[in-house]
Design a protein around this motif. Structure first.
Motif, PDB file in Angstrom:
ATOM      1  N   ARG A  84       0.855  -1.196   0.000  1.00 42.11           N
ATOM      2  CA  ARG A  84       0.000   0.000   0.000  1.00 42.11           C
ATOM      3  C   ARG A  84       0.875   1.225   0.000  1.00 42.11           C
ATOM      4  NH1 ARG A  84      -5.380  -0.048   1.533  1.00 42.11           N
ATOM      5  NH2 ARG A  84      -5.981  -2.097   2.304  1.00 42.11           N
ATOM      6  N   LYS A 102      17.981  -4.982  -3.499  1.00 43.92           N
ATOM      7  CA  LYS A 102      19.349  -5.168  -3.007  1.00 43.92           C
ATOM      8  C   LYS A 102      19.829  -6.575  -3.331  1.00 43.92           C
ATOM      9  CE  LYS A 102      20.316  -5.828   1.422  1.00 43.92           C
ATOM     10  NZ  LYS A 102      20.922  -5.732   2.746  1.00 43.92           N
ATOM     11  N   ASP A 112      22.754 -10.532   0.458  1.00 45.48           N
ATOM     12  CA  ASP A 112      24.031 -10.471   1.180  1.00 45.48           C
ATOM     13  C   ASP A 112      23.982 -11.381   2.394  1.00 45.48           C
ATOM     14  OD1 ASP A 112      22.204  -8.996   2.542  1.00 45.48           O
ATOM     15  OD2 ASP A 112      23.433  -7.217   2.801  1.00 45.48           O
ATOM     16  N   SER A 167       8.200  -3.046   3.493  1.00 45.91           N
ATOM     17  CA  SER A 167       7.690  -4.187   2.713  1.00 45.91           C
ATOM     18  C   SER A 167       7.419  -5.375   3.618  1.00 45.91           C
ATOM     19  CB  SER A 167       8.697  -4.587   1.627  1.00 45.91           C
ATOM     20  OG  SER A 167       9.020  -3.482   0.822  1.00 45.91           O
ATOM     21  N   GLN A 196       4.383  -4.639   5.952  1.00 35.18           N
ATOM     22  CA  GLN A 196       3.080  -4.701   5.282  1.00 35.18           C
ATOM     23  C   GLN A 196       2.700  -6.135   4.904  1.00 35.18           C
ATOM     24  OE1 GLN A 196       3.275  -1.979   1.933  1.00 35.18           O
ATOM     25  NE2 GLN A 196       2.476  -0.307   3.185  1.00 35.18           N
ATOM     26  N   ARG A 236      16.481  -7.860  11.889  1.00 36.88           N
ATOM     27  CA  ARG A 236      17.780  -7.305  12.275  1.00 36.88           C
ATOM     28  C   ARG A 236      17.581  -5.998  13.042  1.00 36.88           C
ATOM     29  NH1 ARG A 236      22.207  -6.814   7.621  1.00 36.88           N
ATOM     30  NH2 ARG A 236      21.027  -4.963   7.002  1.00 36.88           N
ATOM     31  N   THR A 237      16.677  -5.164  12.546  1.00 41.39           N
ATOM     32  CA  THR A 237      16.409  -3.886  13.223  1.00 41.39           C
ATOM     33  C   THR A 237      14.893  -3.698  13.341  1.00 41.39           C
ATOM     34  OG1 THR A 237      18.331  -2.985  12.078  1.00 41.39           O
ATOM     35  CG2 THR A 237      16.890  -1.411  13.183  1.00 41.39           C
ATOM     36  N   LYS A 297      14.861   6.399   9.969  1.00 37.29           N
ATOM     37  CA  LYS A 297      14.630   5.383   8.948  1.00 37.29           C
ATOM     38  C   LYS A 297      13.175   5.573   8.578  1.00 37.29           C
ATOM     39  CE  LYS A 297      17.661   1.583  10.002  1.00 37.29           C
ATOM     40  NZ  LYS A 297      17.723   0.137   9.849  1.00 37.29           N
TER      41      LYS A 297
END
Ligand code: NAP
Length: 853
Positions: free
Chosen positions: A53, A146, A149, A186, A189, A206-207, A326
């Motif tokens: 959204r 990305k 990794d 992402s 949601q 992770r965060t 962020k």
């Protein structure tokens, strides 16, 4: 058959490419629009994960260029879901016959600038080479996922999904064991939707992120009404707002209210269910860590109130980054999902992923099997799509190599060495820190108008100058430096992609201010650009923004107040006015003790205020002289600055209320300065100070008094001085220096106000006396070590600079700080202008340094 040589090639058919195509047709340019996908919509074409959204309300996230759309398209919800936004894009494309102008399933493999032909050669995935005069990257900011990794990603044999490349046919997770990696927008949601179907869901975090419920429903009624009543004004306000949504800027500091009051205000914003309303509640949450903590704690309290397991609630609560540093998220039932028995949260900080395996994930001390892994791990944001398009500019230099240490652009639109290359919402423009629709439309309009201007005026190429590009980089950095955004490991800072340079990628100075800069560039004859045609060249080189961004905001605010010029007032009125303005300032930091007293001046008693450090004494002493043009001000009028100097330098500050003009004209202030110094020296021990560690300090006219006092002390047997600290001092009554004219208006201290001060203080003849104009002293040798600060946009800049030079030539040890982008008053504005803080730190360090043996 498409033309292989056109005016413009556009890459991307998202909202930017679509609008540009429309405008190119309207203005009669030949074009090719290339799109990798098989439909329009850009980000909304690719990001089809469940729950996707928009986090900007539908009153604002839409085109404004076609007024008919407002009647022809009705949004069903406040925050539109991805399928509806994609349908909107398709609707617009059909309505304006855009499909016929776009080549789908066509990628760009590379592009080279040809200096001989002054054209770009574009190579496409279909094997074609297109040549064009102008090349526009409408490739989006969050379009390249990305690269993985995480160790072992290639091994997994189950189903793998990436949120930014979701299968068009959708995914059914019913009965599946699913892992989701990533808890950005992402992830946040999609997780509630995946949890509804999955048999078992493990979220690898992770965060933790700040997220608020979208409270979806109909579009916000107040804004719908405003739009209906006056759409033109609404849209104008959006374009000149901070974020591209016309919200009123807060004037309340989070630190000026109790936590209870703050939480009540935040609750109101929370209930609106709009991303920007929470961050907009307080004026200082983006620039002040403590103010931000108030919002962050409110958000954590919300998490605790929803998540039943206190340990899980704590893990889901962000502590390491400030709210908004962020991108905060908007969710529907995200935190509630963790109350479900089949949903588990894994904290990667304590249980890192060791490897993805063939059948699942090894993490911490565990191994788990999964049927599907969802990567919600984000994007190579802002530069990924541009850099990966292999663009080679002049002299064979690639954009990738030029941007190795961070993107360099002018206005986020263009880059030196890459003529006729344009980026829509590129790095260095507000882009992702704004309502993208507003920013996209602005860039498309700017590019269209520039292309038309070039065609009409016989210019073939446009390229920014190195000076302008570097100036823009500095300005972008100045804007970022006054915020706390750089503390976070965010994708705004490039921190999510290993090896990416750590700089602030978007422009954080605000949509409206950015737009005004772009307008100014054009109005000043394409300031900072070189335009060239076969028979002519034009280059109006220069910098579009030099004043520190926070100073600029204050200047703009002051200009809206329509205040009377002080020089039109009587001294009594000016004093009252100055006192009233001072009363509205933040008070400055705490110090150990503040006491008021009287000392012996040259002609009677003078009041003083003493600022004592909180540390045990005795302390070194600075005898301080306030600003105010010798006419107004007092021993208390520079209170915040004196507190700051005291606290930061661990020095006893004694601020003196020397006599004022016109009642006591020259040389009263100078004589009082010297008398005060002698008195403080004689009474140092009783004051808690150290008699042989005394400096003088002062700002503006007070800097003049300090400088004169130092000279008198040298010449007529005063106490030994350890140093002099001079902030924007008046040093020369001739007022002939260029900065008087250059900076004579707009910057608070004006040329005419300075004349008014002098006229009250000293006759033209008296001004030639070194006790009025210390720069005119026969010799400056033997004066104490000096810290002298001058400000770029101060009328007094050049006389301060001249004094620093003359001191150095006379063999005095001088530290001279030229405060870039500052005005006469800005460094004294403690806790108001973050950009002044580093200079005050320097001043305090220098003051302290005077006393170090
Ligand atoms: P994101 O915000 O970058 O989030 C990626 C997540 O994956 C973060 O939690 C990140 O953790 C984690 N991650 C990345 N690499 C990892 C690794 N190797 N191991 C473990 N975890 C890893 O990406 P996004 O969620 O796709 O959102 C990107 C932006 O797109 C948003 O900020 C927003 O601007 C936009 N967006 C908007 C909407 C909307 O309008 N509602 C929706 C989706 C996206 P760290 O935080 O520790 O790096």
């Amino acid at each position: 058959m498409a033309q292989s040589d056109v005016d413009v090639v556009v890459v991307g058919a998202g909202f930017a490419g679509m609008y540009l195509l429309h405008e190119l047709r309207k203005t009669g340019f030949s074009y090719r629009v290339l799109e990798a996908g098989d439909d329009v919509g850009g980000t909304w074409y690719w990001n089809r994960y469940p729950g996707a959204r928009c986090d900007i309300a539908t009153t604002d996230y839409k085109y404004t260029w076609d007024p008919e759309l407002h009647e022809q398209w009705q949004w069903s919800e406040k925050h539109a879901a991805q399928p509806e936004i994609l349908r909107y894009a398709q609707f617009v494309a059909k309505k304006h016959d855009l499909y016929s102008g776009i080549e789908f399933k066509t990628r760009v493999d590379g592009a080279q600038w040809n200096e001989a032909t002054k054209r770009w050669n574009i190579h496409t995935s279909t094997g074609e080479t297109i040549t064009c005069q102008h090349y526009v990257m409408a490739t989006g900011c969050l379009s390249v996922p990305k690269e993985p990794d995480i160790n072992g990603t290639e091994k997994f044999t189950g189903n793998v999904y990436v949120t930014g490349r979701w299968p068009h046919e959708g995914v059914d997770f019913t009965g599946k064991r699913v892992a989701v990696i990533g808890t950005g927008s992402s992830g946040i949601q999609s997780i509630p939707h995946i949890a509804e179907q999955a048999k078992e869901l493990v979220v690898f975090q992770r965060t933790p992120n700040f997220s608020m419920p979208a409270f979806n429903g109909p579009p916000p009624q107040d804004r719908v009404e405003r739009l209906k009543a006056d759409r033109a004004t609404y849209e104008h306000e959006a374009r000149y707002s901070g974020t591209g949504v016309p919200l009123e800027d807060s004037t309340v500091s989070a630190l000026s209210v109790t936590q209870e009051e703050a939480f009540a205000m935040l609750e109101k914003a929370w209930q609106k269910g709009e991303l920007l309303s929470l961050g907009n509640t307080f004026m200082d949450s983006a620039i002040n860590r403590k103010a931000n903590d108030v919002v962050a704690e409110f958000m954590r309290m919300k998490v605790r109130s929803v998540v039943k397991d206190p340990e899980v609630a704590e893990l889901l609560s962000p502590y390491k980054h400030g709210y908004g540093t962020k991108r905060p998220c908007m969710d529907t039932g995200y935190f509630e999902t963790f109350n479900k028995p089949h949903v588990r949260l894994v904290d990667l900080n304590t249980s890192p992923i060791r490897s993805i395996t063939e059948t699942g994930i090894d993490f911490g001390k565990e191994s788990m099997e999964f049927d599907a892994i969802v990567y919600a791990t984000g994007f190579d944001a802002m530069t990924g799509a541009i850099v990966s398009a292999n663009i080679t500019g002049k002299n064979g230099v690639t954009l990738k190599s030029k941007w190795e240490h961070g993107p360099l652009t002018y206005l986020g639109l263009t880059s030196v060495g890459f003529p006729n290359l344009y980026m829509i919402t590129g790095p260095g423009s507000p882009s992702v820190l704004s309502n993208m629709m507003v920013s996209i439309e602005q860039h498309v309009d700017w590019i269209r108008d520039t292309l038309v201007h070039m065609r009409e005026n016989g210019f073939d190429t446009i390229e920014p100058t190195p000076l302008a590009e570097e100036g823009w980089r500095v300005h972008c950095t100045d804007c970022a430096d006054i915020t706390i955004f750089q503390e976070a490991n965010s994708w705004y800072m490039g921190a999510n992609v290993p090896g990416k340079p750590r700089v602030m990628f978007p422009y954080i100075g605000g949509v409206g201010r950015y737009r005004m800069a772009c307008e100014e560039v054009v109005n000043k004859g394409f300031l900072g650009f070189e335009l060239a045609g076969s028979t002519k060249k034009q280059c109006n080189d220069g910098l579009v923004r030099q004043v520190q961004p926070d100073v600029d905001m204050v200047l703009d605010f002051i200009s809206t107040l329509n205040l009377p010029a002080m020089e039109t007032m009587s001294p009594t009125e000016a004093r009252a006015f100055s006192e009233a303005s001072s009363a509205m300032r933040p008070s400055g930091p705490e110090v150990g003790e503040i006491t008021d007293g009287v000392l012996q001046g040259a002609d009677g008693e003078l009041q003083y205020r003493l600022y004592r450090p909180a540390t045990p004494g005795p302390h070194p002493i600075a005898v301080y002289f306030h600003g105010g043009g010798w006419v107004f001000g007092s021993h208390t009028s520079d209170d915040p600055l004196c507190r700051d100097l005291c606290a930061q330098s661990n020095t006893l500050i004694i601020s003196v209320n020397y006599r004022h003009a016109p009642e006591a004209p020259f040389p009263a202030a100078a004589e009082d300065g010297f008398a005060a110094l002698k008195w403080v020296h004689a009474n140092a021990a009783e004051l808690g100070g150290i008699a042989d560690q005394i400096a003088v300090a002062g700002w503006s006219a007070g800097g003049n008094v300090a400088a004169v006092t130092a000279q008198m002390s040298r010449d007529i047997g005063g106490p030994h001085l350890s140093g002099q600290l001079l902030l924007c001092p008046v040093t020369d009554g001739s007022q002939q220096h260029a900065s008087h004219k250059e900076n004579g208006e707009r910057f608070i201290l004006t040329k005419s106000l300075m004349e008014w001060f002098w006229n009250h203080y000293a006759t033209p003849e008296q001004r030639k006396n070194p006790q009025a104009s210390p720069l005119l002293a026969a010799s400056l040798a033997g004066l104490p070590p000096t810290m002298l600060v001058t400000c770029q946009f101060d009328p007094l800049r050049d006389e301060g600079n001249a004094y620093a030079r003359a001191l150095m030539q006379a063999g005095v040890k001088v530290e001279h700080v030229e405060a870039r982008g500052h005005i006469h008053t800005s460094i004294t504005m403690v806790d108001m202008l973050p950009s002044g803080a580093p200079h005050r730190r320097e001043m305090a360090r220098a003051l302290r340094g005077f006393f170090l043996k």
